[in-house]
Design an enzyme around this catalytic site. Structure first.
Site, PDB file in Angstrom:
ATOM      1  N   THR A   1       0.809  -1.225   0.000  1.00 44.23           N
ATOM      2  CA  THR A   1       0.000   0.000   0.000  1.00 44.23           C
ATOM      3  C   THR A   1       0.838   1.269   0.000  1.00 44.23           C
ATOM      4  O   THR A   1       0.283   2.351  -0.134  1.00 44.23           O
ATOM      5  CB  THR A   1      -0.929   0.052   1.242  1.00 44.23           C
ATOM      6  OG1 THR A   1      -0.118  -0.015   2.426  1.00 44.23           O
ATOM      7  CG2 THR A   1      -1.913  -1.090   1.240  1.00 44.23           C
TER       8      THR A   1
ATOM      9  N   HIS B   1      -3.054  13.060  -8.648  1.00 38.12           N
ATOM     10  CA  HIS B   1      -3.755  11.931  -8.044  1.00 38.12           C
ATOM     11  C   HIS B   1      -4.399  12.414  -6.746  1.00 38.12           C
ATOM     12  O   HIS B   1      -5.534  12.070  -6.461  1.00 38.12           O
ATOM     13  CB  HIS B   1      -2.790  10.766  -7.801  1.00 38.12           C
ATOM     14  CG  HIS B   1      -3.474   9.509  -7.358  1.00 38.12           C
ATOM     15  ND1 HIS B   1      -4.471   8.921  -8.088  1.00 38.12           N
ATOM     16  CD2 HIS B   1      -3.321   8.739  -6.252  1.00 38.12           C
ATOM     17  CE1 HIS B   1      -4.907   7.835  -7.456  1.00 38.12           C
ATOM     18  NE2 HIS B   1      -4.226   7.706  -6.333  1.00 38.12           N
TER      19      HIS B   1
ATOM     20  N   THR C   1      -4.766  11.349   1.295  1.00 34.18           N
ATOM     21  CA  THR C   1      -4.130  10.580   2.372  1.00 34.18           C
ATOM     22  C   THR C   1      -2.785  11.258   2.657  1.00 34.18           C
ATOM     23  O   THR C   1      -2.162  11.819   1.748  1.00 34.18           O
ATOM     24  CB  THR C   1      -3.875   9.106   1.982  1.00 34.18           C
ATOM     25  OG1 THR C   1      -2.949   9.051   0.900  1.00 34.18           O
ATOM     26  CG2 THR C   1      -5.173   8.423   1.581  1.00 34.18           C
ATOM     27  N   PRO C   2      -2.363  11.234   3.929  1.00 34.18           N
ATOM     28  CA  PRO C   2      -1.086  11.888   4.256  1.00 34.18           C
ATOM     29  C   PRO C   2       0.046  11.389   3.371  1.00 34.18           C
ATOM     30  O   PRO C   2       0.842  12.176   2.853  1.00 34.18           O
ATOM     31  CB  PRO C   2      -0.881  11.509   5.731  1.00 34.18           C
ATOM     32  CG  PRO C   2      -2.276  11.305   6.267  1.00 34.18           C
ATOM     33  CD  PRO C   2      -3.054  10.717   5.117  1.00 34.18           C
TER      34      PRO C   2
ATOM     35  N   LYS D   1     -10.390  15.400  -6.639  1.00 31.41           N
ATOM     36  CA  LYS D   1     -10.897  14.537  -5.571  1.00 31.41           C
ATOM     37  C   LYS D   1     -11.334  15.357  -4.364  1.00 31.41           C
ATOM     38  O   LYS D   1     -12.082  14.875  -3.521  1.00 31.41           O
ATOM     39  CB  LYS D   1      -9.830  13.512  -5.161  1.00 31.41           C
ATOM     40  CG  LYS D   1      -9.532  12.468  -6.234  1.00 31.41           C
ATOM     41  CD  LYS D   1      -8.600  11.379  -5.722  1.00 31.41           C
ATOM     42  CE  LYS D   1      -8.283  10.322  -6.772  1.00 31.41           C
ATOM     43  NZ  LYS D   1      -7.238  10.733  -7.729  1.00 31.41           N
TER      44      LYS D   1
ATOM     45  N   HIS E   1     -12.672  10.083  -4.130  1.00 28.66           N
ATOM     46  CA  HIS E   1     -11.834   9.168  -4.907  1.00 28.66           C
ATOM     47  C   HIS E   1     -12.734   8.137  -5.577  1.00 28.66           C
ATOM     48  O   HIS E   1     -13.250   7.235  -4.926  1.00 28.66           O
ATOM     49  CB  HIS E   1     -10.827   8.491  -3.987  1.00 28.66           C
ATOM     50  CG  HIS E   1      -9.762   7.728  -4.696  1.00 28.66           C
ATOM     51  ND1 HIS E   1      -9.812   7.427  -6.041  1.00 28.66           N
ATOM     52  CD2 HIS E   1      -8.579   7.209  -4.243  1.00 28.66           C
ATOM     53  CE1 HIS E   1      -8.725   6.756  -6.381  1.00 28.66           C
ATOM     54  NE2 HIS E   1      -7.965   6.608  -5.317  1.00 28.66           N
TER      55      HIS E   1
ATOM     56  N   PHE F   1      -2.731   1.125  -5.050  1.00 29.29           N
ATOM     57  CA  PHE F   1      -2.274   0.007  -4.225  1.00 29.29           C
ATOM     58  C   PHE F   1      -1.670  -1.067  -5.132  1.00 29.29           C
ATOM     59  O   PHE F   1      -2.137  -1.282  -6.245  1.00 29.29           O
ATOM     60  CB  PHE F   1      -3.460  -0.636  -3.487  1.00 29.29           C
ATOM     61  CG  PHE F   1      -3.938   0.138  -2.297  1.00 29.29           C
ATOM     62  CD1 PHE F   1      -3.291   1.268  -1.843  1.00 29.29           C
ATOM     63  CD2 PHE F   1      -5.061  -0.301  -1.611  1.00 29.29           C
ATOM     64  CE1 PHE F   1      -3.752   1.964  -0.735  1.00 29.29           C
ATOM     65  CE2 PHE F   1      -5.529   0.391  -0.497  1.00 29.29           C
ATOM     66  CZ  PHE F   1      -4.880   1.525  -0.066  1.00 29.29           C
TER      67      PHE F   1
END
Lengths: 389, 423
Positions: free
Chosen positions: B280, B313, B317-318, B343, B348, B408
């Site tokens: 991930t 993208h 997320t951090p 987003k 997303h 991922f």
């Protein structure tokens, strides 16, 4: 550009064993099918052999991050890379995987279904949320995700040139090989890994395929004697290392076989004969020479076999073999496995003996072998292999 | 007309889109430029015990506000994909009804039976074990065809009359971009003169939400849904799941010109690079992300300095946003172009994101306007980029846009979208 592409590595696992040498020997020695008729009764399966996973997935942590389907595919991919002597080439190796669905946690599913099925959604919904939030292992998601077989091949074997995953049962695998071949032939890279895996010993797979009426029940008979009655799911994985011939020669590697072409289509199957006509149309896209032609039939025993029989009947001088009788049907892994078996025979300079009562009685070793693939639901595919010189 | 590598140019002649902001490209685009949010509280199923209760859901036209679990993910994917394809074909004016003269590349999520199906089978069997459910499922061919991986592609291919075997792809959050790349390559190879590339996702159901939650990937800012998606912002805490679809009609440029088609733009370059670091997370050195960006720009035959805007993208997320910023700095140096994340407005859309963002990138070039990154309150000092904060920006001379997709499993795909060649 239309460069020559060789198969320089094969990773093959079926119920008969692992590796191309083992399959060549087993099929020539009159192997009998390995079948488990009990565990998923009334549906038989061809089970996996015992695999020494540590040999290809050395880190236990990696093994724990996968369920059996991903482990099987990652294992077979490693066999292919080793067979090609290509460990040093993985950084720029391209990858296309034909993926199935990931595994369910069957125990969790059964407990929840038993507890909640009869309640109205307003009641079951909140409990379902709670059961899933507490019952699902966080890592299961990734162990389940279809593109994570490719992800694990990247992580475990270091294959990072590119990574794509196709979905769509049998035809996904045929298109994976077709496109991997076409990209190398036009000069997009020098080496690629392509294939699929199918973990047949899973109730969730039985639940997916059984309602389609495509699975054989009871003790298996040879595929040709099933009258369309269904396939026997076979655990298997097959990966091929495809390589530009010049690239292989330059590193002193001989091709197992030349992959001369791959062609695919998908008829709507509106009526009998449509799939046969589609496959016949594909023949013109392949450089088939005059004379005896080996055919490695993808006959699965499912309904479409009437069309496959019609297609085969129109091939003059075909020497046909049906390995499905011995290894079963491996959905995304089937077409790659059959290409692997065809290439193995070419590499050995021979062909297989009769594997199924309907196979052509002949001891000929044809120079070219045509691989046929008829998807149980949709998709027609052909591949042609011949000696790599 | 050929590109710098002697390949046919690949033109975009039609765009279709479904997003949490609406059904249709024009509506979605107008609301994206207005900085609207499509994120809301989930109405489809009970939310008890869930850490995240918001998403960018798309109701089907016949659903009540918020929807229900009556439609499974594959049904939603098929419906949204079909709408986007029909819209794109109508704009491109190509082929005839039910007879599209080219291939279909479908980016979609993996699908499987969901809880309503399992419950129904267990009810019919009066037992919840798999052998019982299998027995109850016997003869339900609809169940088989709905949840087969190849089912959606087959039905779309039949409906629109596309040619050849439809190809369904999944590369996690890069799926939509992979579908486009697969189509572009088929045209460049001369396999086909036209192709539909579509990415679609409709995965907002309890188990999918919980699975992402268990990976700590989702924002839990449930109290104010419209403010939850905060790409590149200091207080970002994860992405917001969403649904949607986008389709592009792609054509050999000369063939499109010959039939008098209006060219919206080009897919000038595609780049990919897999990461072998973690399931991930990206390798901290950013090599795969940087490689994918550089490959796309090089594939298009342009210089990094010619890229005027990046549709990021930007998941929120951090980890992702930090890595994307690192990639921007590595490729573009001290003066990177503006980057924004739609987003922030639609969440997303997973398997659809690469396609929706490619479509938005082309519309940016067409209209010379950059969509904003909304919810930008406090910049992250480690991401000092021009994120087009909060308000859309009119620009001049924008010819090349980079669209990033990272997923991922180490999947990184970047596309370079360009203006049509100057006559």
């Amino acid at each position: 550009m239309n460069r020559e592409i060789w198969i320089t590595g094969i990773g093959l696992v079926t119920s008969l064993g692992e590796g191309r040498a083992a399959h060549w020997q087993a099929l020539n020695a009159g192997a009998t099918p390995v079948v488990d008729t009990e565990t998923f009764a009334p549906y038989p399966v061809h089970p996996l052999p015992v695999l020494n996973l540590d040999a290809q997935i050395p880190r236990k942590g990696d093994q724990r991050q996968m369920e059996p389907w991903q482990r099987l595919g990652t294992y077979a991919a490693g066999l292919a890379i080793d067979d090609a002597g290509a460990r040093g080439l993985v950084a720029d190796m391209h990858l296309i995987v034909a993926a199935g669905g990931g595994e369910r946690d069957v125990t969790v599913d059964e407990a929840i279904a038993t507890e909640l099925a009869d309640r109205p959604e307003t009641e079951s919904g909140p409990i379902l949320n709670e059961r899933l939030a507490n019952g699902l292992r966080p890592t299961l998601f990734l162990a389940q995700l279809s593109n994570l077989l490719a992800g694990n091949i990247s992580i475990v074997h270091g294959v990072t040139g590119s990574s794509r995953t196709f979905m769509g049962e049998e035809s996904a695998a045929a298109d994976a090989i077709r496109i991997a071949h076409a990209r190398l032939a036009e000069g997009r890279g020098e080496i690629a890994l392509v294939g699929g895996a199918f973990a047949a010993q899973r109730w969730d797979m039985v639940l997916l395929y059984a309602p389609g009426g495509a699975l054989w029940q009871g003790a298996p008979v040879p595929v040709s004697e099933r009258a369309g009655g269904g396939a026997v799911l076979g655990a298997m994985s097959a990966f091929l290392v495809l390589e530009h011939a010049e690239h292989a020669r330059a590193r002193g590697v001989r091709g197992i076989a030349k992959l001369s072409g791959v062609a695919t289509d998908a008829s709507r199957r509106a009526g009998p004969g449509d799939a046969a006509a589609s496959a016949t149309g594909l023949l013109a896209k392949l450089p088939i020479a005059a004379g005896a032609l080996g055919v490695l039939s993808g006959d699965s025993g499912a309904a479409v076999q009437a069309d496959e029989a019609r297609f085969l009947a129109a091939l003059p001088d075909a020497v046909t073999r049906r390995p499905g009788t011995l290894i079963g049907h491996g959905t995304e892994a089937s077409f790659p496995a059959h290409v692997a078996l065809a290439a193995t025979a070419i590499g050995e300079g021979g062909f297989y003996p009769v594997l199924d009562p309907a196979d052509t009685v002949s001891r000929a070793a044809p120079r070219q072998i045509l691989v046929t693939g008829f998807g149980i639901f949709r998709g027609e595919a052909l591949a042609l292999v011949e000696p790599a010189i | 007309m050929k590109d710098h590598l002697g390949r046919p140019l690949v033109a975009v002649t039609g765009i279709g889109m479904v997003t949490p902001l609406g059904w249709g490209a024009a509506l979605s685009w107008a609301r994206l430029l207005a900085g609207d949010s499509g994120i809301r509280r989930i109405g489809r199923f009970p939310l008890d015990h869930l850490k995240t209760t918001i998403a960018g859901t798309v109701d089907l036209p016949e659903e009540d506000d918020g929807g229900s679990t009556a439609f499974s993910s594959p049904q939603r994917v098929e419906r949204m994909a079909a709408f986007a394809i029909a819209e794109a074909i109508a704009e491109a004016r190509i082929g005839s009804e039910g007879d599209f003269p080219g291939a279909l590349m479908l980016g979609m999520p993996p699908v499987e039976h969901e809880w309503p199906q399992r419950f129904a089978l267990a009810r019919a069997a009066h037992a919840g074990r798999y052998p019982d459910m299998v027995r109850a499922a016997t003869g339900h061919r609809d169940l088989y065809e709905t949840f087969l991986f190849g089912g959606i592609g087959e039905r779309l291919a039949a409906r629109f009359g596309t040619k050849g075997a439809p190809i369904s792809t999944t590369t996690a959050c890069a799926t939509g971009a992979t579908a486009i790349q697969t189509a572009v390559e088929a045209i460049q190879r001369g396999e086909t003169l036209a192709a539909i590339a579509v990415g679609a996702d409709g995965s907002v159901q309890p188990e999918a939400l919980i699975r992402f939650s268990l990976l700590s990937a989702l924002s839990t800012r449930n109290e104010d849904p419209a403010r939850a998606a905060r790409p590149f912002e200091k207080s970002r805490d994860g992405f917001v799941m969403a649904e949607g679809a986008a389709a592009l009609v792609l054509e050999d440029y000369e063939a499109a010109r010959a039939r008098g088609a209006r060219i919206i733009g080009l897919v000038a370059g595609c780049g990919e690079r897999a990461d072998s670091f973690h399931r991930t997370r990206s390798n901290p050195d950013g090599a795969a992300i940087i490689g994918a960006i550089r490959n796309a720009i090089a594939d298009a035959g342009v210089a990094p300095v010619e890229v005027g805007y990046v549709n990021g993208h930007g998941t929120g997320t951090p980890e992702n946003d930090k890595m994307e910023a690192l990639g921007m700095r590595a490729v573009f140096g001290e003066a990177p172009p503006p980057i924004s994340s739609i987003k922030s407005m639609i969440g997303h859309t997973l398997s659809a994101a690469g396609a929706i963002e490619a479509a938005a990138s082309l519309l940016s070039i067409r209209d010379q306007v950059l969509p904003p990154t909304i919810n930008h309150v406090e910049p992250d000092p480690s991401i000092m980029l021009d994120v087009v904060p909060n308000t859309a920006r009119q620009v001049n001379g924008l010819r090349h846009v980079l669209s990033n997709s990272f997923g991922f499993g180490g999947q990184n795909v970047c596309l370079l979208l360009s203006a049509p060649p100057e006559a």
